[in-house]
Design an enzyme around this catalytic site. Sequence first.
Site, short mmCIF file in Angstrom:
data_model
loop_
_atom_site.label_atom_id
_atom_site.label_comp_id
_atom_site.label_asym_id
_atom_site.label_seq_id
_atom_site.Cartn_x
_atom_site.Cartn_y
_atom_site.Cartn_z
N HIS A 131 -3.57 -2.09 -2.62
CA HIS A 131 -3.18 -0.88 -3.36
C HIS A 131 -1.97 -0.18 -2.77
O HIS A 131 -1.43 0.76 -3.35
CB HIS A 131 -4.37 0.08 -3.50
CG HIS A 131 -4.79 0.80 -2.27
ND1 HIS A 131 -4.53 2.13 -2.07
CD2 HIS A 131 -5.48 0.39 -1.18
CE1 HIS A 131 -5.05 2.51 -0.92
NE2 HIS A 131 -5.63 1.47 -0.35
N GLY A 148 -7.50 -3.10 3.51
CA GLY A 148 -6.95 -3.00 4.85
C GLY A 148 -8.02 -2.71 5.90
O GLY A 148 -8.01 -3.29 6.99
N CYS A 164 -5.93 8.93 4.52
CA CYS A 164 -7.24 8.47 4.95
C CYS A 164 -7.92 9.52 5.80
O CYS A 164 -9.13 9.53 5.95
CB CYS A 164 -7.11 7.18 5.75
SG CYS A 164 -6.15 5.95 4.89
N SER A 176 -3.21 -4.67 2.53
CA SER A 176 -4.04 -4.00 1.52
C SER A 176 -3.29 -4.00 0.19
O SER A 176 -2.11 -3.67 0.15
CB SER A 176 -4.29 -2.56 1.98
OG SER A 176 -4.88 -1.82 0.93
N GLN A 208 1.19 -1.04 5.81
CA GLN A 208 2.33 -0.27 5.31
C GLN A 208 3.61 -1.11 5.32
O GLN A 208 4.55 -0.82 4.57
CB GLN A 208 2.56 0.99 6.15
CG GLN A 208 1.43 2.00 6.06
CD GLN A 208 1.27 2.62 4.67
OE1 GLN A 208 2.20 2.63 3.87
NE2 GLN A 208 0.08 3.13 4.37
#
Length: 383
Positions: free
Chosen positions: A201, A70, A323, A199, A179
Amino acid sequence: MLIYLDNAASAPVRKCALEAAMPFFTECYGNPSSEHSQGRRAKLAIIKAREQCAEAIGAKPSEIIFTSGGTESDNLAVKSAARIGAGSGKRHIVTTAIEHPAVLNSCKALCKEGFRLTILPVSSDGFVSVSDVEKALRPDTALVSVMAANNEIGTVQPTAQIGGLCASRGIPFHTDAVQAAGNIELDVNRMNIDLLSVSAHKLGGLKGTGFLYCADRLALPPLIDGGGQENGMRSGTENPAGIAALGSAMEEVCRDIRGRAMKTAAMRDELISLLLQIPDSRLNGGGERLCGCVNISFRGIEGESLVLNLDMRGICASSASACAGGSTLPSHVLTALGTDEEYIKGSLRLTLSDNNTVEEIRTAAEIIKDVVGKLRYLRGSLA
Ligand code: PLP
């Protein structure tokens, strides 16, 4: 016992993703650019994954650029689209106060190259207003970047309306869908999206892989130069295991978004109502939120202590976005909502998936209630 309620930080790897990746760890180690059978097999896996990712968002395979995740997709979208604009004297970017740092810091980096930035506020519920976006547009606006759904509070932004507005003005529109992908339906044509970040994961693929959708009509300059992989858009030997896993996970999560979302949202709503029974608690963000996202604050405690204590009781959760973990700065998202400092400090993010069960949710709520009570008692007795 382990109750995993941190799916927005990283979701468990899906079985289909692991199976798709496995051959590229074991029997097929060739470089996808090699002409022998090993290389050809790796290349074919990448072609298939590109088709799966494109299909899931209504794009063409030629519009998918595989990246390292991402953060890279956001950097590529924001910096490269801005630089296209600069070619015709457009040096203004519009974004929001609740974007992920991958977008906000990319925009801020561009300011050092002479770009001007408008950072739009959000309502106390966590939504950007379409009319605020409209008012911010200028003749020299090179890019609008508004996330599809927020990673801390889960609010789903009016992406299609903003896309329509940008399309009517001929301004490229980027959305960070890290998300949102797999949780809400995304169609880049219907929603007028030019650039969209994903992204792996977060949706059951492997860490270190993602993609950027870039509409064919944009001639985006690459950020990483080298051997010309990914049609010259992202040089560097591809990651066949990660890419195959991403394609497979993306196909699976997008197959039954509504069914999974309904199951997860029912658990989310039960968790919210159980947690709001704890005195001095409040829910952060309102309106349409991601099916698995709960962000709740408890006055008089530190979110970090809550997370550590929950970990000792077998619950994985976050106090702010993962993050930003390790940083002591208050959440920029909750700050943008105008949340009281005490409630920002005591915030807890719980993110569910359809892998969770109702029993887990009820057990977690009991444990959270107990831990919040103990932390408050401790604080009171130390005061
Ligand atoms: N954008 C959003 C909204 C995110 O939630 C995250 C990660 O939490 C990222 C971007 C960064 O993605 P990655 O971890 O793949 O670099």
